[in-house]
Scaffold this motif. Structure first.
Motif, mmCIF file in Angstrom:
data_model
loop_
_atom_site.group_PDB
_atom_site.id
_atom_site.type_symbol
_atom_site.label_atom_id
_atom_site.label_comp_id
_atom_site.label_asym_id
_atom_site.label_seq_id
_atom_site.Cartn_x
_atom_site.Cartn_y
_atom_site.Cartn_z
ATOM 1 N N TRP A 155 0.869 -1.181 0.000
ATOM 2 C CA TRP A 155 0.000 0.000 0.000
ATOM 3 C C TRP A 155 0.908 1.233 0.000
ATOM 4 N N PRO A 156 1.218 1.800 -1.171
ATOM 5 C CA PRO A 156 2.080 2.980 -1.194
ATOM 6 C C PRO A 156 1.452 4.150 -0.450
ATOM 7 N N GLY A 157 2.301 4.892 0.230
ATOM 8 C CA GLY A 157 1.903 6.154 0.824
ATOM 9 C C GLY A 157 2.609 7.277 0.079
ATOM 10 N N VAL A 158 1.926 8.406 -0.112
ATOM 11 C CA VAL A 158 2.482 9.546 -0.833
ATOM 12 C C VAL A 158 2.218 10.796 -0.004
ATOM 13 N N LEU A 159 3.237 11.658 0.102
ATOM 14 C CA LEU A 159 3.085 12.874 0.893
ATOM 15 C C LEU A 159 3.832 14.009 0.215
ATOM 16 N N GLY A 160 3.125 15.108 -0.074
ATOM 17 C CA GLY A 160 3.770 16.302 -0.586
ATOM 18 C C GLY A 160 4.449 17.064 0.533
ATOM 19 N N ALA B 290 5.824 20.517 2.508
ATOM 20 C CA ALA B 290 5.075 21.717 2.882
ATOM 21 C C ALA B 290 4.874 22.614 1.665
ATOM 22 N N GLY B 291 3.635 22.998 1.410
ATOM 23 C CA GLY B 291 3.319 23.839 0.274
ATOM 24 C C GLY B 291 3.068 23.094 -1.014
ATOM 25 N N HIS B 292 3.147 21.758 -0.976
ATOM 26 C CA HIS B 292 2.929 20.949 -2.172
ATOM 27 C C HIS B 292 1.746 20.006 -1.942
ATOM 28 N N ALA B 293 0.971 19.828 -2.982
ATOM 29 C CA ALA B 293 -0.203 18.965 -2.876
ATOM 30 C C ALA B 293 0.216 17.503 -2.726
ATOM 31 N N THR B 294 -0.679 16.707 -2.148
ATOM 32 C CA THR B 294 -0.460 15.267 -2.022
ATOM 33 C C THR B 294 -1.309 14.548 -3.067
ATOM 34 N N PRO B 295 -0.669 13.924 -4.072
ATOM 35 C CA PRO B 295 -1.441 13.257 -5.127
ATOM 36 C C PRO B 295 -2.085 11.965 -4.662
ATOM 37 N N GLU B 296 -3.087 11.523 -5.412
ATOM 38 C CA GLU B 296 -3.760 10.243 -5.177
ATOM 39 C C GLU B 296 -4.331 10.116 -3.754
ATOM 40 N N ASP B 297 -4.679 11.245 -3.145
ATOM 41 C CA ASP B 297 -5.196 11.267 -1.772
ATOM 42 C C ASP B 297 -4.231 10.633 -0.770
ATOM 43 N N GLY B 298 -2.984 10.449 -1.188
ATOM 44 C CA GLY B 298 -1.946 10.020 -0.248
ATOM 45 C C GLY B 298 -1.784 8.535 -0.062
ATOM 46 N N GLY B 299 -2.596 7.700 -0.714
ATOM 47 C CA GLY B 299 -2.395 6.269 -0.500
ATOM 48 C C GLY B 299 -3.357 5.403 -1.283
#
Length: 245
Positions: A36-41, A43-52
């Protein structure tokens, strides 16, 4: 305003948009279990794919991020979620949610870090960090090569050789290997306090172990320059459990 000048003014407004471009990230699960990949932008950057999201065996996910994007990707394993996306993971958990939505992964976790340039400054920086410990092998590399590009990552399962003091177990199985900082909580290992500078904070026995097994990942706070990759490419492949070289 005359029509010609008005058209020129509109063209100037649109020019930065037309020159902008996106970076494509391709995430592939080469493990023999779900990830289950996690993704985090940052500070100041959007987090794609709702983060996971979920990747089954052999599955891949493809999404774009802006050329100036900065953030991180990590893998979670041993997860279980209900219909509302609530649950937990054995490693890399982000607040018990399928979609991390701005939450980071709980250490220990192998973290892929990246900062992309722009059309005016097109150099991209990326690395794989073991500063937060290790939970599963992962690499990042450009697709099709590129100028000055390399492979960042830890391709070996450090869990099988993790010192007992650093082990994280679930149901008797080692699912993560803590950093010495997290396990021992001392300035010497965390590069904090009296050890808060590169001149004083040096590799320890534990960081030497991580570095010797995974030389293309950085192993403690001031080791990032040894494994930082600088590249010009528009597509990058992030592989969980990459094939052995």
């Amino acid at each position: 305003m005359p029509a010609a000048r008005q058209h020129l003014f509109l063209l100037c407004l649109l020019l930065p948009i037309s020159l902008s471009y996106e970076i494509q990230l391709i995430l592939v699960n080469n493990c023999n279990y779900s990830v289950w990949p996690g993704v985090l932008g940052s500070a100041g950057h959007a987090t794609p794919e709702d983060g996971g999201f979920h990747l089954g065996l052999g599955e891949e996910a493809v999404f774009d991020v802006p050329s100036w994007w900065s953030g991180r990707v990590w893998g979670r394993q041993g997860c279980g979620f209900d219909g509302q996306g609530k649950g937990s993971c054995d490693s890399g958990d982000c607040g018990g949610m399928l979609q991390c939505k701005g939450a980071g992964g709980a250490p220990p976790a192998t973290v892929v870090e990246m900062t992309f340039g722009t059309d005016r400054s097109p150099l991209h920086f990326y690395d794989v960090s073991l500063v937060d410990g290790f939970n599963l092998p992962v690499t990042m590399a450009p697709v099709g090569g590129g100028v000055g590009c390399g492979v960042a990552g830890c391709e070996v399962d450090l869990n099988v050789c993790c010192p007992s003091k650093l082990e994280v177990k679930r149901n008797g199985k080692v699912v993560g290997c803590k950093s010495a900082c997290l396990a021992l909580k001392a300035d010497k290992y965390c590069c904090t306090g009296d050890y808060g500078s590169p001149k004083i904070c040096k590799p320890t026995l534990f960081s030497h172990l991580f570095k010797s097994i995974c030389p293309r990942a950085y192993s403690f706070a001031f080791d990032d320059s040894s494994s930082l990759n600088i590249c010009r490419a528009s597509r990058y492949l992030i592989t969980f459990c990459p094939p052995a070289r």
